[in-house]
Design a protein around this motif. Structure first.
Motif, PDB file in Angstrom:
ATOM      1  N   GLY A   1       2.374  15.532 -13.651  1.00  0.00           N
ATOM      2  CA  GLY A   1       2.871  15.757 -12.361  1.00  0.00           C
ATOM      3  C   GLY A   1       3.143  14.065 -11.308  1.00  0.00           C
ATOM      4  N   GLY A   2       2.548  14.211 -10.464  1.00  0.00           N
ATOM      5  CA  GLY A   2       2.624  13.161  -9.586  1.00  0.00           C
ATOM      6  C   GLY A   2       1.829  12.579 -10.038  1.00  0.00           C
ATOM      7  N   MET A   3       0.958  12.199 -11.218  1.00  0.00           N
ATOM      8  CA  MET A   3      -0.004  10.948 -11.191  1.00  0.00           C
ATOM      9  C   MET A   3       1.131   9.917 -12.527  1.00  0.00           C
ATOM     10  SD  MET A   3      -2.470   9.046 -10.750  1.00  0.00           S
ATOM     11  CE  MET A   3      -3.111  10.733  -9.945  1.00  0.00           C
TER      12      MET A   3
ATOM     13  N   PRO B   1       4.404   9.844 -11.895  1.00  0.00           N
ATOM     14  CA  PRO B   1       5.113   8.269 -11.890  1.00  0.00           C
ATOM     15  C   PRO B   1       4.669   7.166 -11.523  1.00  0.00           C
ATOM     16  CG  PRO B   1       5.601  10.784 -10.513  1.00  0.00           C
ATOM     17  CD  PRO B   1       4.631  10.830 -11.631  1.00  0.00           C
ATOM     18  N   LYS B   2       2.866   7.397 -10.716  1.00  0.00           N
ATOM     19  CA  LYS B   2       1.967   6.987  -9.383  1.00  0.00           C
ATOM     20  C   LYS B   2       1.597   5.604 -11.084  1.00  0.00           C
ATOM     21  CE  LYS B   2      -0.195   8.950  -7.209  1.00  0.00           C
ATOM     22  NZ  LYS B   2       0.790   9.147  -6.446  1.00  0.00           N
ATOM     23  N   VAL B   3       1.454   6.251 -12.426  1.00  0.00           N
ATOM     24  CA  VAL B   3       0.886   5.024 -13.433  1.00  0.00           C
ATOM     25  C   VAL B   3       1.934   4.773 -13.924  1.00  0.00           C
ATOM     26  CG1 VAL B   3      -0.217   5.097 -15.296  1.00  0.00           C
ATOM     27  CG2 VAL B   3      -1.506   7.307 -13.735  1.00  0.00           C
TER      28      VAL B   3
ATOM     29  N   ILE C   1      13.874   9.017  -3.338  1.00  0.00           N
ATOM     30  CA  ILE C   1      13.498   8.256  -4.802  1.00  0.00           C
ATOM     31  C   ILE C   1      12.085   8.473  -4.462  1.00  0.00           C
ATOM     32  CG2 ILE C   1      13.209   5.741  -5.758  1.00  0.00           C
ATOM     33  CD1 ILE C   1      15.789   5.570  -3.613  1.00  0.00           C
ATOM     34  N   ASN C   2      10.878   8.368  -5.452  1.00  0.00           N
ATOM     35  CA  ASN C   2       9.618   8.799  -5.632  1.00  0.00           C
ATOM     36  C   ASN C   2       8.998   7.335  -4.244  1.00  0.00           C
ATOM     37  OD1 ASN C   2       6.992   8.047  -7.423  1.00  0.00           O
ATOM     38  ND2 ASN C   2       7.651   9.805  -7.411  1.00  0.00           N
ATOM     39  N   ALA C   3       7.799   8.053  -4.254  1.00  0.00           N
ATOM     40  CA  ALA C   3       7.651   6.531  -3.267  1.00  0.00           C
ATOM     41  C   ALA C   3       6.753   5.891  -4.181  1.00  0.00           C
ATOM     42  CB  ALA C   3       6.635   7.409  -1.881  1.00  0.00           C
ATOM     43  N   ASP C   4       5.887   6.137  -5.277  1.00  0.00           N
ATOM     44  CA  ASP C   4       5.680   5.248  -6.410  1.00  0.00           C
ATOM     45  C   ASP C   4       6.296   4.203  -6.999  1.00  0.00           C
ATOM     46  OD1 ASP C   4       3.217   6.801  -5.527  1.00  0.00           O
ATOM     47  OD2 ASP C   4       3.709   8.091  -7.432  1.00  0.00           O
ATOM     48  N   THR C   5       7.597   4.476  -7.290  1.00  0.00           N
ATOM     49  CA  THR C   5       8.702   3.988  -7.707  1.00  0.00           C
ATOM     50  C   THR C   5       8.507   2.827  -6.457  1.00  0.00           C
ATOM     51  OG1 THR C   5       9.475   5.571  -8.485  1.00  0.00           O
ATOM     52  CG2 THR C   5      10.635   3.959  -8.976  1.00  0.00           C
TER      53      THR C   5
ATOM     54  N   ILE D   1       0.324  -1.307   0.290  1.00  0.00           N
ATOM     55  CA  ILE D   1       0.280   0.233  -0.136  1.00  0.00           C
ATOM     56  C   ILE D   1       0.637   1.169  -0.007  1.00  0.00           C
ATOM     57  CG2 ILE D   1      -1.679   1.256   1.465  1.00  0.00           C
ATOM     58  CD1 ILE D   1      -2.296  -1.542   2.379  1.00  0.00           C
ATOM     59  N   LYS D   2       0.853   2.211  -1.122  1.00  0.00           N
ATOM     60  CA  LYS D   2       1.570   3.270  -1.774  1.00  0.00           C
ATOM     61  C   LYS D   2       0.636   4.031  -0.306  1.00  0.00           C
ATOM     62  CE  LYS D   2       3.016   7.250  -2.229  1.00  0.00           C
ATOM     63  NZ  LYS D   2       2.699   7.781  -3.090  1.00  0.00           N
ATOM     64  N   TYR D   3       1.235   4.634   1.041  1.00  0.00           N
ATOM     65  CA  TYR D   3       0.136   5.766   1.421  1.00  0.00           C
ATOM     66  C   TYR D   3       0.969   7.009   1.309  1.00  0.00           C
ATOM     67  CZ  TYR D   3      -2.109   7.905   5.334  1.00  0.00           C
ATOM     68  OH  TYR D   3      -2.942   8.749   6.387  1.00  0.00           O
TER      69      TYR D   3
HETATM   70 MG   LIG Z   1       3.599  11.959  -5.924  1.00  0.00          MG
END
Ligand SMILES: [Mg+2]
Ligand SMILES: Nc1ncnc2c1ncn2[C@@H]1O[C@H](COP(=O)(O)OP(=O)(O)OP(=O)(O)O)[C@@H](O)[C@H]1O
Length: 283
Positions: free
Chosen positions: A236-238, A240-242, A183-187, A28-30
């Motif tokens: 934006g932040g979406m 790296p998430k996708v 580091i980006n948390a999604d990655t 779970i990425k919070y």
């Molecule tokens: Mg983000």
């Protein structure tokens, strides 16, 4: 209370998922963007402890964008992003590590353990969980101490899970050269999910999912997602998430979902109902 037909069906639906999730690792990425108030932080912690008590093996990876930026600003530092990725100077890095591995990580641990969890905070440095190197960004832009992941060594997490602990990971990596990287948390979450052979990954953020022309996309295939990133609809932040979700489904994680973490108990709604919520990323 009246126990309606609808209540019963919902309960049966939920129960059918419990067996399916037994002993399965769910990452779970919070997102920092979803950590908006105390009430929400409490309901998140409650949900996660509940998931564990039902036999699921949750692993939390957290971000902390807004809080990291706030701390930098308070110290008079510059905050800048390129393509949704934070630019990190050596001064920024000290603050990022302090806030991520310190303040935020310990706050999450506090909440989980108050609700009866056995949560353990680890940074990517601990147990050499995340080996990183400097991230090269398109166009030769220097992102400073932003890292990309070279390898994930999940042994520490497996030991913790086996003993009933609940790992909470902050997105900091260590280079072979002894350099610390942000580091980006999604990655980070996606690489950990793949390394652990997770069954599912859920990204909790501050929007309902991937929006296109203001409308929620319930499902997004790899091809469509790549197209929307290219067209800058996903930005934006979406972005790296996708991309993180795509990496997961391409590498054996059965399900990747982006949900709105500002909605109380959204993680339960996603996991235990047929309909689910948010955006599902599919192959
Ligand atoms: Mg983000
Ligand atoms: N097509 C899109 N659909 C939805 N959100 C989008 C889209 N394109 C860009 N975004 C932005 O992405 C943001 C979510 O990413 P953001 O990095 O801000 O949060 P987070 O990843 O949840 O938190 P953190 O970075 O702290 O871990 C949304 O709030 C929105 O502004």
């Amino acid at each position: 209370m009246m126990f309606t037909e609808e209540n019963k069906n919902l309960l049966l639906e939920a129960l059918s998922y419990i067996k399916r999730f037994n002993d399965k690792i769910v990452v779970i990425k919070y997102g920092g963007a979803a950590m908006i108030d105390e009430q929400l932080k409490h309901s998140f912690a409650q949900d996660i402890v509940l998931l564990q008590s039902l036999g699921m093996l949750p692993v939390i990876v957290h971000g902390g964008g807004p809080e990291v930026s706030k701390a930098m600003e308070q110290l008079g530092q510059e905050v800048s992003f390129i393509d949704g990725l934070r630019v990190t100077s050596s001064e920024n890095l000290k603050v990022a590590e302090m806030v991520l591995s310190g303040t935020i990580n310990k706050e999450i641990i506090t909440h989980l353990n108050t609700f009866g969890g056995k949560a353990v905070g680890v940074s990517g440095k601990d147990g050499l969980l995340i080996e990183a190197r400097k991230k090269q960004h398109a166009g030769g832009v220097d992102l400073g101490y932003v890292g990309e992941i070279e390898s994930v060594n999940p042994e520490l997490l497996l030991v913790l899970l086996k003993q009933g602990f609940l790992p909470v990971v902050s997105p900091i990596g260590l280079g072979k050269d002894g350099v610390t990287y942000n580091i980006n948390a999604d990655t980070t979450a996606s690489r950990i999910a793949v390394a652990l052979g997770a069954y599912k990954i859920i990204f909790m953020t501050d929007v309902d999912g991937v929006l296109e022309d203001g409308k929620l996309r319930g499902q997004l295939s790899v091809v469509e997602a790549e197209k929307l990133i290219k067209k800058n609809v996903i930005s934006g932040g979406m972005a790296p998430k996708v991309s993180a979700g795509l990496f997961c489904v391409k590498n054996g994680v059965e399900s990747a979902q982006i949900i709105n973490g500002t909605d109380p108990h959204s993680v339960i709604a996603e996991l235990f109902t047929d309909k689910g919520i948010g955006t599902q990323i599919v192959l």
